[in-house]
Scaffold this motif. Structure first.
Motif, mmCIF file in Angstrom:
data_model
loop_
_atom_site.group_PDB
_atom_site.id
_atom_site.type_symbol
_atom_site.label_atom_id
_atom_site.label_comp_id
_atom_site.label_asym_id
_atom_site.label_seq_id
_atom_site.Cartn_x
_atom_site.Cartn_y
_atom_site.Cartn_z
ATOM 1 N N ILE A 178 39.220 36.504 50.703
ATOM 2 C CA ILE A 178 40.270 36.938 50.012
ATOM 3 C C ILE A 178 40.140 37.670 48.548
ATOM 4 O O ILE A 178 40.692 38.626 48.198
ATOM 5 C CB ILE A 178 41.436 35.899 49.687
ATOM 6 N N GLU A 179 39.077 37.268 47.897
ATOM 7 C CA GLU A 179 38.597 37.864 46.599
ATOM 8 C C GLU A 179 38.150 39.230 46.994
ATOM 9 O O GLU A 179 38.356 40.182 46.166
ATOM 10 C CB GLU A 179 37.431 36.968 46.082
ATOM 11 N N LEU A 180 37.388 39.538 48.152
ATOM 12 C CA LEU A 180 37.058 40.715 48.401
ATOM 13 C C LEU A 180 37.989 41.723 48.681
ATOM 14 O O LEU A 180 38.250 42.872 48.374
ATOM 15 C CB LEU A 180 35.920 40.668 49.700
ATOM 16 N N ILE A 181 39.119 41.099 49.631
ATOM 17 C CA ILE A 181 40.387 41.898 50.018
ATOM 18 C C ILE A 181 41.097 42.322 48.719
ATOM 19 O O ILE A 181 41.532 43.390 48.312
ATOM 20 C CB ILE A 181 41.405 41.083 50.942
ATOM 21 N N LEU A 182 41.457 41.355 47.578
ATOM 22 C CA LEU A 182 42.008 41.566 46.347
ATOM 23 C C LEU A 182 41.358 42.813 45.641
ATOM 24 O O LEU A 182 41.990 43.788 45.124
ATOM 25 C CB LEU A 182 42.178 40.222 45.639
ATOM 26 N N LYS A 183 39.888 42.807 45.426
ATOM 27 C CA LYS A 183 39.190 43.688 44.699
ATOM 28 C C LYS A 183 39.167 44.955 45.484
ATOM 29 O O LYS A 183 39.311 46.211 44.574
ATOM 30 C CB LYS A 183 37.826 42.978 44.684
ATOM 31 N N THR A 184 39.106 45.052 46.504
ATOM 32 C CA THR A 184 39.109 46.446 47.487
ATOM 33 C C THR A 184 40.501 46.844 47.647
ATOM 34 O O THR A 184 40.446 48.037 47.031
ATOM 35 C CB THR A 184 38.864 46.093 48.934
ATOM 36 N N LEU A 185 41.407 46.260 47.698
ATOM 37 C CA LEU A 185 42.832 46.645 47.893
ATOM 38 C C LEU A 185 43.631 46.879 46.451
ATOM 39 O O LEU A 185 44.611 47.324 46.365
ATOM 40 C CB LEU A 185 43.646 45.953 48.843
ATOM 41 N N GLY A 186 42.933 46.251 45.437
ATOM 42 C CA GLY A 186 43.555 46.253 44.255
ATOM 43 C C GLY A 186 43.471 47.666 43.462
ATOM 44 O O GLY A 186 44.124 47.896 42.505
ATOM 45 N N ASP A 187 42.445 48.580 44.158
ATOM 46 C CA ASP A 187 42.222 49.899 43.574
ATOM 47 C C ASP A 187 43.567 50.528 44.481
ATOM 48 O O ASP A 187 43.341 50.879 45.547
ATOM 49 C CB ASP A 187 41.053 50.373 43.970
ATOM 50 N N HIS A 188 44.490 50.928 43.909
ATOM 51 C CA HIS A 188 45.809 51.739 44.388
ATOM 52 C C HIS A 188 45.405 53.151 45.148
ATOM 53 O O HIS A 188 46.190 53.679 45.985
ATOM 54 C CB HIS A 188 47.066 51.685 43.568
ATOM 55 N N ARG A 189 44.450 53.732 44.758
ATOM 56 C CA ARG A 189 44.063 54.965 45.303
ATOM 57 C C ARG A 189 43.637 54.629 46.967
ATOM 58 O O ARG A 189 43.653 55.888 47.580
ATOM 59 C CB ARG A 189 42.803 55.384 44.467
ATOM 60 N N ALA A 231 29.311 33.103 51.191
ATOM 61 C CA ALA A 231 28.666 33.195 49.854
ATOM 62 C C ALA A 231 29.563 31.935 49.253
ATOM 63 O O ALA A 231 30.330 32.050 48.124
ATOM 64 C CB ALA A 231 29.273 34.484 49.250
ATOM 65 N N PHE A 232 29.886 30.665 49.866
ATOM 66 C CA PHE A 232 30.473 29.440 48.977
ATOM 67 C C PHE A 232 30.017 29.499 47.826
ATOM 68 O O PHE A 232 30.652 28.916 46.998
ATOM 69 C CB PHE A 232 30.207 28.335 50.003
ATOM 70 N N ASP A 233 28.986 29.773 47.302
ATOM 71 C CA ASP A 233 28.262 29.195 46.211
ATOM 72 C C ASP A 233 28.898 30.209 44.949
ATOM 73 O O ASP A 233 28.994 29.471 43.905
ATOM 74 C CB ASP A 233 26.594 29.515 46.001
ATOM 75 N N ILE A 234 29.549 31.105 45.304
ATOM 76 C CA ILE A 234 30.345 31.937 44.284
ATOM 77 C C ILE A 234 31.731 32.114 44.579
ATOM 78 O O ILE A 234 32.553 32.727 43.848
ATOM 79 C CB ILE A 234 29.563 33.295 43.995
ATOM 80 N N GLY A 275 35.296 34.677 40.915
ATOM 81 C CA GLY A 275 35.677 36.131 40.690
ATOM 82 C C GLY A 275 34.325 36.794 40.435
ATOM 83 O O GLY A 275 34.166 37.999 40.098
ATOM 84 N N LYS A 276 33.071 36.406 41.081
ATOM 85 C CA LYS A 276 31.964 37.041 41.028
ATOM 86 C C LYS A 276 31.351 37.774 42.312
ATOM 87 O O LYS A 276 30.556 38.810 42.262
ATOM 88 C CB LYS A 276 30.707 36.032 40.616
ATOM 89 N N ALA A 277 32.281 37.769 43.318
ATOM 90 C CA ALA A 277 31.815 38.491 44.548
ATOM 91 C C ALA A 277 31.862 39.799 44.355
ATOM 92 O O ALA A 277 32.737 40.484 43.795
ATOM 93 C CB ALA A 277 32.894 38.062 45.792
ATOM 94 N N ASP A 278 30.770 40.770 44.864
ATOM 95 C CA ASP A 278 30.427 42.170 44.748
ATOM 96 C C ASP A 278 31.297 42.763 46.251
ATOM 97 O O ASP A 278 30.937 42.005 47.353
ATOM 98 C CB ASP A 278 29.117 42.337 44.921
ATOM 99 N N HIS A 279 32.390 43.342 45.936
ATOM 100 C CA HIS A 279 32.899 44.010 47.014
ATOM 101 C C HIS A 279 32.635 45.233 47.676
ATOM 102 O O HIS A 279 33.212 45.996 48.473
ATOM 103 C CB HIS A 279 34.518 44.020 46.598
ATOM 104 N N SER A 280 31.620 45.703 47.257
ATOM 105 C CA SER A 280 30.937 46.966 47.592
ATOM 106 C C SER A 280 30.738 47.414 49.109
ATOM 107 O O SER A 280 31.190 48.265 49.863
ATOM 108 C CB SER A 280 29.463 47.303 46.917
ATOM 109 N N SER A 281 30.255 46.218 49.744
ATOM 110 C CA SER A 281 30.269 46.297 51.387
ATOM 111 C C SER A 281 31.415 46.217 52.056
ATOM 112 O O SER A 281 31.605 46.743 52.752
ATOM 113 C CB SER A 281 29.212 45.297 51.749
#
Length: 363
Positions: free
Chosen positions: A22-33, A304-307, A311-317
């Motif tokens: 869900i963090e990846l989703i939020l970071k990805t879709l948080g960019d409204h572009r 990536a349970f460790d992070i 708020g540290k997850a890299d959403h690039s992939s």
């Protein structure tokens, strides 16, 4: 191209509820572009989204929610509520709750894909053991989707800017790999890969390399017999339908940069393909399920349970998986349109008669 396909509806499953999905989703879709390129539908619940949104206050994440695909808001992220009850979310912990609701999200999203309510699906990471249940007995997303869509075979296809690697066997123990090295399996995967390269990636005459199973590709039978008895005959038969070469010794093949001369590579087992992919891929890697009549992608990493929850997850992939999903949908539509246009068909036949560059098969 229709307006609908110019802005396809893309579904997102949330993965293990206690992982980074869900963090990846939020970071990805948080960019409204991103809303200029697709209409997103997140299969989760408002409460789970809000839980993780609290740890990412810098992201302005607005959404509409409901369970009616005919009323999606194309100007906002849409949350498809898969459950309404309160769920105890414990980021970073491996427990039944994370797997249960991750599966619920996946099943709803995959069914929506099969039913045509969404045009593509991006799956957040699941924990392969934690998700096991009476309703899920697979080693990952790929075999689950194969069964749901009722197809004979699919291909786990890892794609990046500079390389594409498909796997003959996926999550199979090393001791069992050789059992799956059959002529029929190799030809099946090659056919899926070839069709995908044409339809999904726009390569008219793809060149495919096949790796050997044993060290030094068997050294002409000195180190194992699979290359001589199975892999070479499979390649010889496949040559009647496509440009395929090999088998190549995996270590020398990547060390010499030979993968750059091909449009895709078929590896015999997981680590043989994934280690060089994750080491040499330029850009962010994406896992694509080829062989379905729908489009599904995912990032090339796990829960990536460790992070998780930090708020540290890299959403690039994950972002790359989203854009790859959109691009393949568009490419498929263009592929269909090209074959409906007789003038383009004529051009394709003319190019098909062009002389291929010669590729040496020796090491």
């Amino acid at each position: 191209m229709s307006n609908e396909m110019q802005k396809p509806v893309i579904g997102f499953s949330c993965g293990d509820l206690n992982g980074i999905g869900i963090e990846l989703i939020l970071k990805t879709l948080g960019d409204h572009r991103l809303l200029d390129f697709c209409t997103p539908v997140v299969f989760a619940s408002n409460k789970s989204i809000n839980f993780y949104r609290k740890s990412l206050p810098e992201i302005n994440f607005n959404y509409a929610s409901g369970r009616d695909f005919s009323r999606l808001n194309p100007k906002q992220v849409n949350i498809y509520n898969c459950w309404e009850e309160e769920v105890a979310i414990t980021p970073g912990q491996l427990n039944d709750t994370g797997g249960k609701y991750g599966l619920l999200s996946l099943k709803e999203a995959a069914q929506a894909l099969k039913d045509g309510h969404i045009h593509g699906l991006v799956t957040a990471p699941i924990h392969k053991k934690n998700i096991q249940s009476a309703d899920f007995h697979h080693t990952g997303h790929t075999p689950f989707l194969k069964e749901l869509f009722g197809v004979n075979d699919v291909l786990m296809f890892m794609v990046a800017d500079n390389m594409r690697i498909g796997l003959l066997t996926e999550h199979v123990t090393v001791s069992d790999v050789a059992k799956h090295i059959t002529k029929e399996n190799i030809i099946s995967k090659l056919k899926i890969m070839h069709a995908s390269l044409q339809k999904d990636f726009g390569i008219d005459k793809p060149k495919i390399a096949v790796l050997g199973l044993n060290p030094h590709a068997g050294d002409e039978g000195l180190i194992g017999s699979e290359e001589e008895n199975i892999i070479k005959p499979a390649i010889k038969e496949a040559k009647h339908q496509m440009m395929v070469f090999g088998p190549y010794s995996a270590d020398a093949f990547f060390a010499r940069g030979q993968h750059e001369r091909f449009d895709a590579v078929l590896a015999m087992y997981h680590d043989q393909g994934l280690i060089p992919f994750k080491s040499l891929a330029i850009g962010e890697g994406v896992n694509y399920t080829a062989g379905l009549n729908a489009v599904r992608t995912s990032p090339d990493h796990g829960t990536a349970f460790d992070i998780a929850g930090k708020g540290k997850a890299d959403h690039s992939s994950f972002l790359a998986a989203t854009f790859t999903c959109i691009e393949i949908i568009r490419m498929r539509l263009g592929f269909t349109e090209m074959r409906q246009n007789p003038l383009r068909k004529m051009s394709a036949r003319m190019f098909a008669n062009a002389v291929d560059e010669r590729i040496e098969e020796t090491e």
